[in-house]
Design an enzyme around this catalytic site. Structure first.
Site, short mmCIF file in Angstrom:
data_model
loop_
_atom_site.label_atom_id
_atom_site.label_comp_id
_atom_site.label_asym_id
_atom_site.label_seq_id
_atom_site.Cartn_x
_atom_site.Cartn_y
_atom_site.Cartn_z
CB THR A 207 -0.93 -0.02 1.22
OG1 THR A 207 -1.66 -1.25 1.18
CG2 THR A 207 -1.88 1.13 1.22
CB SER B 258 -3.56 -5.19 7.49
OG SER B 258 -3.60 -6.22 6.56
N1 LIG Z 1 8.90 2.36 1.72
C1 LIG Z 1 8.58 2.44 3.00
N2 LIG Z 1 9.22 3.35 3.76
C2 LIG Z 1 8.90 3.46 5.07
N3 LIG Z 1 8.00 2.68 5.70
C3 LIG Z 1 7.33 1.77 4.98
C4 LIG Z 1 7.59 1.61 3.60
N4 LIG Z 1 6.80 0.62 3.15
C5 LIG Z 1 6.07 0.19 4.22
N5 LIG Z 1 6.38 0.88 5.32
C6 LIG Z 1 5.82 0.68 6.68
O1 LIG Z 1 5.23 -0.58 6.76
C7 LIG Z 1 3.87 -0.50 7.07
C8 LIG Z 1 3.08 -1.54 6.30
O2 LIG Z 1 3.08 -1.23 4.94
P1 LIG Z 1 1.80 -1.45 4.01
O3 LIG Z 1 0.58 -1.05 4.71
O4 LIG Z 1 2.12 -0.81 2.73
O5 LIG Z 1 1.84 -2.99 3.85
P2 LIG Z 1 0.98 -3.86 2.86
O6 LIG Z 1 1.96 -4.62 2.04
O7 LIG Z 1 0.03 -3.01 2.13
O8 LIG Z 1 0.27 -4.84 3.83
P3 LIG Z 1 -1.20 -5.45 3.73
O9 LIG Z 1 -1.12 -6.57 2.80
O10 LIG Z 1 -1.45 -5.88 5.12
O11 LIG Z 1 -2.09 -4.36 3.30
C9 LIG Z 1 3.43 0.90 6.71
O12 LIG Z 1 2.39 1.33 7.51
C10 LIG Z 1 4.72 1.67 6.97
O13 LIG Z 1 4.80 1.98 8.34
MG LIG Z 2 -1.94 -2.83 2.14
#
Ligand SMILES: Nc1ncnc2c1ncn2[C@@H]1O[C@H](COP(=O)(O)OP(=O)(O)OP(=O)(O)O)[C@@H](O)[C@H]1O
Ligand SMILES: [Mg+2]
Length: 1064
Positions: free
Chosen positions: A148, A196
Site C-alpha cells: 500500500t 493492513s
Molecule cells: N517504503 C517504506 N518506507 C517506510 N515505511 C514503509 C515503507 N513501506 C512500508 N512501510 C511501513 O510498513 C507499514 C506496512 O506497509 P503497508 O501497509 O504498505 O503494507 P501492505 O503490504 O500493504 O500490507 P497489507 O497486505 O497488510 O495491506 C506501513 O504502515 C509503513 O509503516
Molecule cells: Mg496494504
C-alpha cells in the site's frame, strides 16, 4: 570552481565534493585515481549489486539473501531483478520520496540511476506516453511488506510530476484523496500490519494524450467483512469506527447516539486492542473528513454514511434474551431506537426481522421465530452485509468522482491507462479460514501470471533478438490454481456444490467430499489422507494446501456459511425499505424478486480474479515485489528465515534464474554505446555509423571473447557479470580522466568568459572615458575659439562705445588691468611706476594710485622710529638749507646725523657743572679761528636748549644764547668753515665766531634747528664778512682749489681754498 562528482560503479553513491574544498587529484594514473577506483570496488562489496542478475553466483539463495542484507544494512531497500523491483520494507522514513528524488528519476534511463520505485514509475509512465500502451504495476508481497505504501508513493509521483490536466488539477487531488477514505473503511490493524488492507484494490489511472491524469477507476476485491463482527486477539475492526469515535465532534456523536469510548461497543473490543500507539485516530479522522469533501461527498451523504457506520456499532450492542419458548427477544430497546432512526426503517419490522425468519412453504410466507444463537447470527449477518455493501457503494461513489468528465469527448478515446494493483499478500495464520483460502488463491493466480508474463517476455525477447532460447526449469503453480478453481473437480466447485445441494450439508461434509474428490492431488492433504507423521499436525476439520509459497492449513469451519453469505429474506426486505439513501442503493428491491440464487462468494471471487487476470494481461506489466524484513515491524532488523521464506514464495530465485538463463546483462545498442563509447578511440566522442556496428567495434577493442557476449538484433547480451564489471571499472578510470579534462575545459572556458567579460567591460569603460575626455576637450576648444573670436572682435571694436560685441573685451581688459595691477603695484614710496590703465579705468586708476601712495606713506610712517623720524626731520631741514647750495652737501646725505659726537665723559665736568641743569643736546669737536690772527684752536661746540657754548678744555670760552645768534654763514664750496653771527649789541660777546667742523652740515643743521635759525643760514659765494670785535669786521674769502687750505691772506682776510669735488 571545482565541481567533483564521485561515481561508484554500483551507482548508489554520488558524492558531490564541496566546491570550496581543495580539488583532489584525479589525473589518470595518479594515486588519486587508484584510491577512487579501489573505494568504488570496495563500495560494490559493501552495498552489493543493484541488479541481482549481476550476482556471480546467481543460483545461490544465500548469495541472493546476502546481497539483500548488504543493501538493507546501507538503507538501500531497492534492488532489481532485471526490470522487476524488489523492495524491502525499511519500517522507517528514509527521506527518499521527496520532490528532489522525483526530479532525479524523471526522464533518466532506468539503469543509469540507483534502483528506486520512482525509476519504475517513470519508466512505466514514459512507456505509456511513448508507446501508448496501457501499463500495469503489480505490487505484491505479504501483509505488511509495503504494497500500500508503494502504491501511494507511485500515485504521489504521478500526481506531482505529470502535467496538470487542462481542466484543473482536481482529479489529481481526488486520486490522492480516495486513498485515506478507502483505507479508513477497508484497512484495519492486524497482527501483521497496523494498516493492513482488508480488501484487494486495483486502480486504473487514465492519462490523456498529453500525459496528464484525467480520471481513474477502482476495482475492489473481497472485503474481509467477518472483521466487522469479530477480530482476533490483538487486532482491530476497520479504522473508520475508531476514527469516528475518537475524532467525531460531540454534536455528531450525539446525533448518532454514540459514546466516545470504543469500549462501549462489542464489535470493537473483540480483539481487546482498541488503542494502538502507531495510529492516531483523531488525526486520521480529520484527514478522512477532508478527503470526503474532495471526492465530492455532500454534507448529507457524509451524514448518511456516518449513520450507517454508527448503526453497525449499535447493531453490535443489540442483545437478545430467550422467552419461555426459547425464542429470542430484543432486550436493548435503546439500540433498536437508534437503529430505526439511523437506518430509516420501521422499528417493529426491524425487531421482527432480527428475531424471526421468513420461510416460504408451499407458496405461503411463514415467520419462524429464531432462538438466541440464530438471532445473534442474523444480527451479525446484517451488520456484515450493511458494512460490506456500504463499502462497495463507497468504491462506486469514488469511481463516479474519479470518472473522467470528458469520457464522451473524442480525446477520451486516446487515453491510456496505468493500473496499480495493491492486493492482499499471501497469509498464513495459526487459524486460517475461508478468507485466507480466498486470499492465498488470489496470490496463486497472480504468481502464475507473474511467471507466465516474465517467462513469456524473456522468451519473446530472445526470439525477437534472434538468440537461441534455452528452456528454463521453473515451478509452475498452475497445478495449485487448478486444484482450487477447476470446474467440477476444484475446491471451489466442490464447496459450491455442497452449499447448493439439498439436505444437511455441513462444513465437515464438505471436507469429506473434498477428500473424496481431490485425494490424489499432490498439493492437497487432510488428516485422513496424511501419513502417520504429518497427521499429528492436522486437525480433523482441516485440510492443507501446499501452496507455491508454502503449506497452509485451513479450518473448514464456517466455509459453507461464508461462501453462501446468506442474509435472511426478512432482513433484506427491511433494509430494502430503508430511508437512508445509501442503504436503499445498497439493498435493491429487485434482489427480492430475483428467484435465481446468487453466485457464491468463492465463485464471485474466482470470476473477479479471472477478470483481473485478463485486465492485467492486456497491459504491459511492471512488477514491484515487496519483502517484509521482520515480523516485529522494527527498522533495521533483517530476519533471515522470514526473508528466505518470502524470497522463495515470491519466486524471486525463479525469476532470477529465468532472467539469467542465458545472459546476465542486455542493453539496447544505443544505450550500451552511449555508456561505454568513451572506452574506445573509434567510438569516442561520436560513432557515425549504426549503433550495432559501433558496439561491435567497442567490444572488439575491449577484448570481449566470443563466448562472453552475443549480438542480438537490437541489443547486446553479455553472459557473465564479471565481463560487465571489468568494463564498468575501465569506465570508472576513464570517467576520472574525462572529468579532469572536462574540468580543465570548463575552467578554461569559465575563466575565458570571465576574461572576455572583464575585457569588454574595460573597453567599454575606456571608450566611455575617452569619449568623455574628447567631449571635454572639444568643449574647451570650442570655448577657447569662441573666447578668442570674441576677444578679437572686442579688440577691433575696443574704441567703440560699449556694445555686446566689445563688452567682453572691455571687461577683460578691465579685469586683467585690475588683476595685473595687484602684481605691479609700486614697491615703495619712491617707486613711481604705475601701469597704464585702459581709458575707461583712467579715473579709477588715478584714485587707486593715490590711495596706494597714501597707504604706502601711512605704512611707512607707522613703521619709522622716533629716532629715525628725528633723523629724517633733521635731514629734511639740512636738505632745505643746503641742497643745491653747498658743494659738500651731497656727501653728507648718505651719512646719518649722530645725536652727539662727544659723550659726557669727553666733556669736562667743570663745563658740565657750569652748564648746571641745562642738558647738552649736541656736542662736537670744532676748530676755532681767532678773530685776529686766524689761529686755529681746538674747541668743543655744545648745543644746549638755550645756547651755543664754545668750550676750551675745562672752560666755557663763549656762550651764545640763541636769542643772540642772528645768523649763520657758510660758503657754497666744499669747505667746512662757518661763522656764527652774534648780536652786536651784546657786550658780553666778543664778536662773531669762525668755526670749522668736520661734520659741518650736521653741526649747522642741528644748530639752526636748536636756535630756530633755519631761515637764517646764509650760503655765500666768494666771501663772508663777519664781526671780529667792536667796530672791527673780518672777511673770509673762499676759493675753489685742489685741496683744502686755510691761511691768512696778505690782505688780512682768511683765505680758504676748498677742494673741488667730483660732483661739481
Ligand atoms: N517504503 C517504506 N518506507 C517506510 N515505511 C514503509 C515503507 N513501506 C512500508 N512501510 C511501513 O510498513 C507499514 C506496512 O506497509 P503497508 O501497509 O504498505 O503494507 P501492505 O503490504 O500493504 O500490507 P497489507 O497486505 O497488510 O495491506 C506501513 O504502515 C509503513 O509503516
Ligand atoms: Mg496494504
Amino acid at each position: 570552481m571545482a565541481l567533483q562528482v564521485e561515481l561508484i560503479p554500483t551507482g548508489e553513491i554520488i558524492r558531490v565534493v564541496h566546491p570550496h574544498r581543495p580539488p583532489c587529484k584525479l589525473a589518470l594514473g595518479s594515486d588519486g585515481v587508484r584510491v577512487t577506483m579501489e573505494s568504488a570496488l570496495t563500495a560494490r562489496d559493501r552495498v552489493g549489486v543493484q541488479d541481482f542478475v549481476l550476482l556471480e553466483n546467481f543460483t545461490s539463495e544465500a548469495a541472493f539473501i546476502e546481497n539483500l542484507r548488504r543493501r538493507f544494512r546501507e538503507n538501500l531497500i531497492y534492488t532489481y531483478i532485471g526490470p522487476v523491483l524488489v523492495s524491502v520494507n525499511p519500517y522507517r522514513d528514509l527521506q527518499i520520496y521527496s520532490r528532489q528524488h522525483m526530479e532525479r528519476y524523471r526522464g533518466v534511463s532506468f539503469y543509469e540511476v540507483p534502483p528506486h520505485l520512482f525509476a519504475v514509475a517513470d519508466t512505466v509512465y514514459r512507456a505509456l506516453r511513448t508507446e501508448r500502451r496501457d501499463q500495469a504495476v503489480m505490487i505484491s508481497g505479504e501483509s505488511g511488506a509495503g504494497k500500500t505504501e508503494a502504491t501511494k508513493r507511485l500515485l504521489q509521483f504521478y500526481a506531482e510530476t505529470c502535467p496538470a490536466p487542462e481542466r484543473g488539477g482536481a482529479v489529481r487531488d481526488r486520486l490522492l484523496q480516495s486513498n485515506p477514505v478507502l483505507e479508513a473503511f477497508g484497512n484495519a490493524k492486524t497482527l501483521r500490519n497496523d494498516n493492513s488492507s482488508r480488501f484487494g484494490k486495483y486502480m486504473d489511472v487514465q492519462f490523456d494524450f498529453k500525459g496528464a491524469p484525467v480520471g481513474g477507476h477502482i476495482l475492489s476485491y473481497l472485503l474481509e467483512k467477518s472483521r466487522v463482527v469479530h477480530q482476533n486477539h490483538g487486532e482491530r475492526n476497520f479504522h473508520i469506527f475508531y476514527q469516528l469515535l475518537e475524532g467525531g465532534e460531540e454534536e455528531t456523536l450525539r446525533r448518532l447516539g454514540l459514546e466516545r469510548s470504543p469500549q462501549s461497543y462489542l464489535y470493537l473490543v473483540k480483539g481487546q486492542c482498541a488503542k494502538v500507539s502507531s495510529i492516531n485516530d483523531k488525526n486520521d479522522w480529520k484527514v478522512v473528513r477532508k478527503a470526503l469533501t474532495v471526492i465530492d461527498f455532500t454534507e448529507d451523504e457524509v451524514e448518511e454514511l456516518l449513520s450507517i457506520v454508527a448503526s453497525v456499532l449499535h447493531l453490535g450492542n443489540i442483545h437478545f434474551a430467550a422467552d419461555e419458548e426459547s425464542n429470542a427477544q430484543v432486550t436493548t430497546e435503546n439500540q433498536l431506537k437508534y437503529l430505526t432512526r439511523l437506518l430509516g426503517v420501521e422499528g417493529s419490522t426491524l425487531r421482527e426481522a432480527l428475531t424471526h425468519r421468513k420461510i416460504i412453504a408451499n407458496g405461503e410466507e411463514l415467520l419462524s421465530p429464531l432462538n438466541l444463537e440464530q438471532a445473534a447470527y442474523a444480527r451479525d449477518a446484517l451488520a456484515k452485509a450493511v458494512y460490506s455493501r456500504t463499502f462497495t457503494w463507497l468504491v462506486e461513489k469514488i469511481n463516479r468522482s474519479l470518472a473522467s468528465k470528458d469520457a464522451e469527448s473524442p480525446s477520451w478515446r486516446s487515453t491510456t491507462v496505468l493500473g496499480l494493483l495493491d492486493i492482499y499478500g499471501f497469509e498464513v495464520f495459526q487459524h486460517n479460514s475461508f478468507e485466507q483460502f480466498c486470499i492465498n488463491y488470489c496470490n496463486e493466480k497472480l504468481q502464475q501470471l507473474f511467471i507466465e508474463l516474465t517467462l513469456k517476455s524473456e522468451q519473446e525477447e530472445y526470439e525477437a533478438e534472434g538468440i537461441a532460447w534455452e528452456p528454463v526449469q521453473y515451478f509452475n503453480n498452475k497445478i495449485i490454481c487448478d486444484l482450487v478453481e477447476e470446474k467440477f473437480k476444484g475446491i471451489i466447485s466442490i464447496l459450491d456444490e455442497e452449499c447448493l445441494r439439498p439436505g444437511e450439508a455441513t462444513d465437515l461434509t464438505f471436507l469429506e467430499k473434498l477428500e473424496d474428490t481431490v485425494k490424489h492431488h499432490p498439493h492437497f492433504l487432510t488428516h485422513k489422507l496424511a501419513d502417520q507423521r504429518t497427521r499429528k499436525s492436522l486437525g480433523r476439520g482441516e485440510f492443507r494446501l501446499l501452496h507455491y509459497a508454502g503449506e497452509v492449513t485451513y479450518n473448514v469451519t464456517g466455509f459453507l456459511d461464508k461462501n453462501n453469505d446468506l442474509l435472511f429474506r426478512n432482513l433484506k426486505e427491511t433494509m430494502c425499505s430503508s430511508k437512508n439513501p445509501i442503504m436503499s442503493q445498497c439493498f435493491d428491491r429487485s434482489e427480492l424478486s430475483d428467484k435465481k440464487r446468487p453466485e457464491t462468494v468463492a465463485t464471485q471471487f474466482k470470476m473477479s480474479l479471472l477478470q483481473l487476470v485478463e485486465i492485467l494481461k492486456s497491459k504491459e506489466p511492471a512488477y514491484v515485489r515487496c519483502i517484509k524484513p521482520n515480523d516485529a515491524k522494527q527498522p533495521g532488523r533483517f530476519d533471515e528465515v522470514l526473508i528466505r521464506h518470502q524470497v522463495k514464495y515470491l519466486g524471486l530465485m525463479e525469476n532470477l534464474r529465468v532472467r539469467r538463463a542465458g545472459f546476465a546483462y542486455r542493453r539496447k545498442y544505443e544505450t550500451f554505446l552511449q555508456r561505454y563509447k568513451s572506452l574506445c578511440p573509434e567510438t569516442w566522442p561520436m560513432w557515425a555509423g549504426r549503433p550495432q556496428d559501433g558496439v561491435a567495434v567497442l567490444v572488439r577493442h575491449l577484448g570481449y571473447k566470443p563466448e562472453e557476449y552475443k549480438m542480438g538484433r537490437t541489443k547486446i547480451f553479455i553472459r557473465f557479470p564479471k565481463t560487465l564489471f571489468a568494463t564498468e571499472d575501465a569506465l570508472e578510470v576513464r570517467r576520472q580522466s574525462l572529468a579532469t579534462k572536462i574540468q580543465a575545459a570548463w575552467r578554461g572556458f569559465h575563466w575565458r568568459q570571465k576574461f572576455l567579460r572583464v575585457k569588454r567591460s574595460a573597453i567599454c569603460i575606456q571608450s566611455w572615458w575617452r569619449g568623455t575626455l574628447g567631449r571635454r576637450k572639444a568643449a574647451k576648444r570650442k570655448w577657447a575659439a569662441q573666447t578668442i573670436r570674441r576677444f578679437i572682435h572686442g579688440f577691433i571694436l575696443r574704441h567703440a562705445p560699449r556694445c555686446p560685441e566689445n563688452a567682453f573685451f572691455l571687461d577683460h581688459v578691465r579685469t586683467s588691468f585690475l588683476l595685473n595691477l595687484r602684481r605691479q603695484l609700486p614697491r615703495n614710496i619712491l617707486d613711481t611706476s604705475w601701469p597704464t590703465p585702459p581709458p575707461a579705468l583712467r579715473e579709477a586708476s588715478d584714485l587707486l594710485r593715490e590711495l596706494c601712495m597714501k597707504n604706502m606713506v601711512w605704512k611707512y610712517c607707522r613703521s619709522i622710529s622716533p629716532e629715525w623720524k628725528q633723523q629724517l626731520q633733521q635731514k629734511a631741514v639740512a636738505s632745505e638749507i643746503f641742497k643745491g647750495k653747498k658743494d659738500n652737501y651731497p656727501q653728507s646725505v648718505p651719512r646719518l646725523f649722530i645725536s652727539t659726537r662727544l659723550g659726557t665723559d669727553e666733556i669736562s665736568p667743570k663745563v658740565l657743572q657750569a652748564l648746571g641743569s641745562e642738558p647738552i643736546q649736541y656736542a662736537v669737536p670744532v676748530v676755532k679761528y681767532d678773530r685776529k690772527g686766524y689761529k686755529p684752536r681746538s674747541r668743543q661746540l655744545l648745543l644746549t636748549s638755550s645756547a651755543v657754548v664754545i668750550v676750551e678744555d675745562a672752560k666755557v670760552k663763549q656762550r651764545i644764547d640763541y636769542t643772540n645768534l642772528t645768523g649763520i654763514s657758510v660758503s657754497s664750496l666744499s669747505d667746512s668753515l662757518f661763522v656764527l653771527h652774534v648780536q652786536r649789541e651784546d657786550n658780553k660777546q666778543k664778536g662773531d665766531v669762525v668755526l670749522q667742523s668736520d661734520h659741518v652740515i650736521e653741526t649747522l643743521t642741528k644748530t639752526a634747528l636748536s636756535a630756530d635759525r633755519v631761515n637764517n643760514v646764509n650760503i655765500n659765494q666768494g666771501s663772508i664778512t663777519f664781526a671780529g670785535g667792536p667796530g672791527r669786521d673780518g672777511v673770509i674769502d673762499f676759493t675753489p682749489g685742489s685741496e683744502l687750505l686755510i691761511t691768512k691772506a696778505k690782505n688780512g682776510h682768511l683765505a680758504v681754498v676748498a677742494p673741488r669735488l667730483n660732483s661739481r
